[in-house]
Design an enzyme around this catalytic site. Structure first.
Site, PDB file in Angstrom:
ATOM      1  N   THR A 121       0.825  -1.201   0.000  1.00 35.26           N
ATOM      2  CA  THR A 121       0.000   0.000   0.000  1.00 35.26           C
ATOM      3  C   THR A 121       0.860   1.254   0.000  1.00 35.26           C
ATOM      4  O   THR A 121       1.996   1.254   0.497  1.00 35.26           O
ATOM      5  CB  THR A 121      -0.897   0.017   1.254  1.00 35.26           C
ATOM      6  OG1 THR A 121      -1.547   1.290   1.361  1.00 35.26           O
ATOM      7  CG2 THR A 121      -0.091  -0.208   2.522  1.00 35.26           C
ATOM      8  N   TYR A 146      -1.914   0.163  10.471  1.00 30.92           N
ATOM      9  CA  TYR A 146      -2.123  -0.520   9.192  1.00 30.92           C
ATOM     10  C   TYR A 146      -0.905  -0.355   8.289  1.00 30.92           C
ATOM     11  O   TYR A 146      -0.365  -1.336   7.749  1.00 30.92           O
ATOM     12  CB  TYR A 146      -3.368   0.028   8.504  1.00 30.92           C
ATOM     13  CG  TYR A 146      -3.451  -0.321   7.040  1.00 30.92           C
ATOM     14  CD1 TYR A 146      -3.640  -1.635   6.630  1.00 30.92           C
ATOM     15  CD2 TYR A 146      -3.319   0.661   6.046  1.00 30.92           C
ATOM     16  CE1 TYR A 146      -3.703  -1.964   5.277  1.00 30.92           C
ATOM     17  CE2 TYR A 146      -3.382   0.333   4.703  1.00 30.92           C
ATOM     18  CZ  TYR A 146      -3.579  -0.967   4.328  1.00 30.92           C
ATOM     19  OH  TYR A 146      -3.630  -1.295   2.995  1.00 30.92           O
TER      20      TYR A 146
END
Length: 333
Positions: A121, A146
């Site tokens: 990501t 995250y």
């Protein structure tokens, strides 16, 4: 064309990006196996030749699956992805995203499978305000649990390359959006947090409005700019990464951005949904969210050079049109 032993295990293949990638793999001639526990995925989004229901922590079942289907490459999507929630309850993110990946790597080692494409990501970059685009040469600087979990997995893959001869590509993608043009699968999260589906819900009357978090950024209209990439383009990027690993030995670990290199503001996205849907969208302006950078846009040179890949259907209009069509045909009113 893929060789006779080119069977790909899609871990998390019942999810949003996994389901689109399975379709793209099949279109490219690969045999496919989905491994999913359906904690967030959907059974009707499974398009593989075979389906194995199992948990990421089950090393024995993963190993047996890899051996039984003679898997040549793994694409690893299975993860918790809600960055905001990770600030509130971080431990499940590390347990699933990091520990779960360790389990998968143990199974791959046991089964003699060395190739993995990891769903990473842009969150690994953190807040890099002031840069027009983000390149893979920047240091990892995540600011959410995250993002940290994904950065930790990247580091684990690097060390496994050195220790075990693993061949790994981490695809750092930006804002996945849109839906399959044929309407076979699309974005549907139980707790929706992504901008385009939220705007579409407001246009369809499912929610009263959409919030803009921050209108005083140093951008053309004061709202955040993001790089939106069509999920079907992401899918072909994963296919290109698998091919790259199959065609090249000793690739080691590589991180590559998947994006378009073009950014759109929140207001531009809202206006595009209005134009495509012909519906009104009420807007509520709110304060900035902590940690939100003004601009996140990918430098896509590495994927273009190494994977011979670039986004082909990621105009904002096409993204919104496919997302709107999928929502109208498949999601509750």
């Amino acid at each position: 064309m893929p060789g006779k032993h080119s069977t790909v295990l899609v871990v998390g293949g019942a999810g949003y990006i996994g389901s689109h990638t399975t379709l793209a793999l099949k279109d490219a001639g690969f045999a496919t196996v989905i491994y999913d526990n359906f904690s967030t995925g959907h059974r009707d989004a499974c398009f593989a030749d075979h389906l194995v229901e199992g948990d990421l922590a089950d090393v024995a079942k993963l190993t047996e699956t890899l051996e039984r289907f003679e898997i040549s490459s793994v694409i690893h999507f299975a993860a918790m992805i809600e960055a905001g929630q990770s600030m509130v309850t971080p431990l499940p993110f590390f347990e699933n995203n990091v520990s779960g990946t360790v389990s998968l790597l143990k199974a791959m080692l046991a089964a003699g499978v060395s190739r993995i494409v990891f769903s990473s990501t842009a969150a690994v970059y953190g807040n890099q305000d002031g840069r027009l685009t983000l390149s893979e040469t920047l240091p990892r600087a995540p600011i959410t649990p995250y993002g940290h979990s994904k950065a930790m997995v990247e580091r684990i893959l690097e060390t496994c390359v050195q220790a075990y001869g693993l061949q790994a590509i981490a695809l750092r993608y930006f804002n996945a959006s849109g839906a399959d043009a044929a309407g076979r699968t699309g974005e549907r999260h139980d707790l929706e947090t992504h901008l385009i589906p939220l705007i579409i819900e407001a246009a369809r009357g499912i929610r009263p409005n959409v919030k803009i978090y921050g209108t005083d950024y140093d951008t053309s209209d004061g709202t955040c700019i993001r790089d939106y990439i069509h999920v079907s383009d992401l899918a072909t990027g994963h296919v290109a990464a698998v091919r790259y690993l199959l065609d090249n030995s000793n690739t080691g670990f590589q991180a590559m951005n998947l994006g378009t290199g073009t950014g759109y503001s929140v207001r531009q996205v809202i206006n595009t949904v209005r134009e495509v849907s012909g519906r009104a969208v009420d807007v509520v302006e709110a304060d900035r969210r902590p940690g939100d950078p003004a601009r996140l846009v990918a430098d896509v040179a590495a994927a273009r050079t190494d994977l011979h890949w670039s986004a082909a259907q990621s105009s904002l209009d096409e993204i919104v049109r496919t997302a709107w069509a999928y929502a109208e045909a498949n999601l509750p009113h």
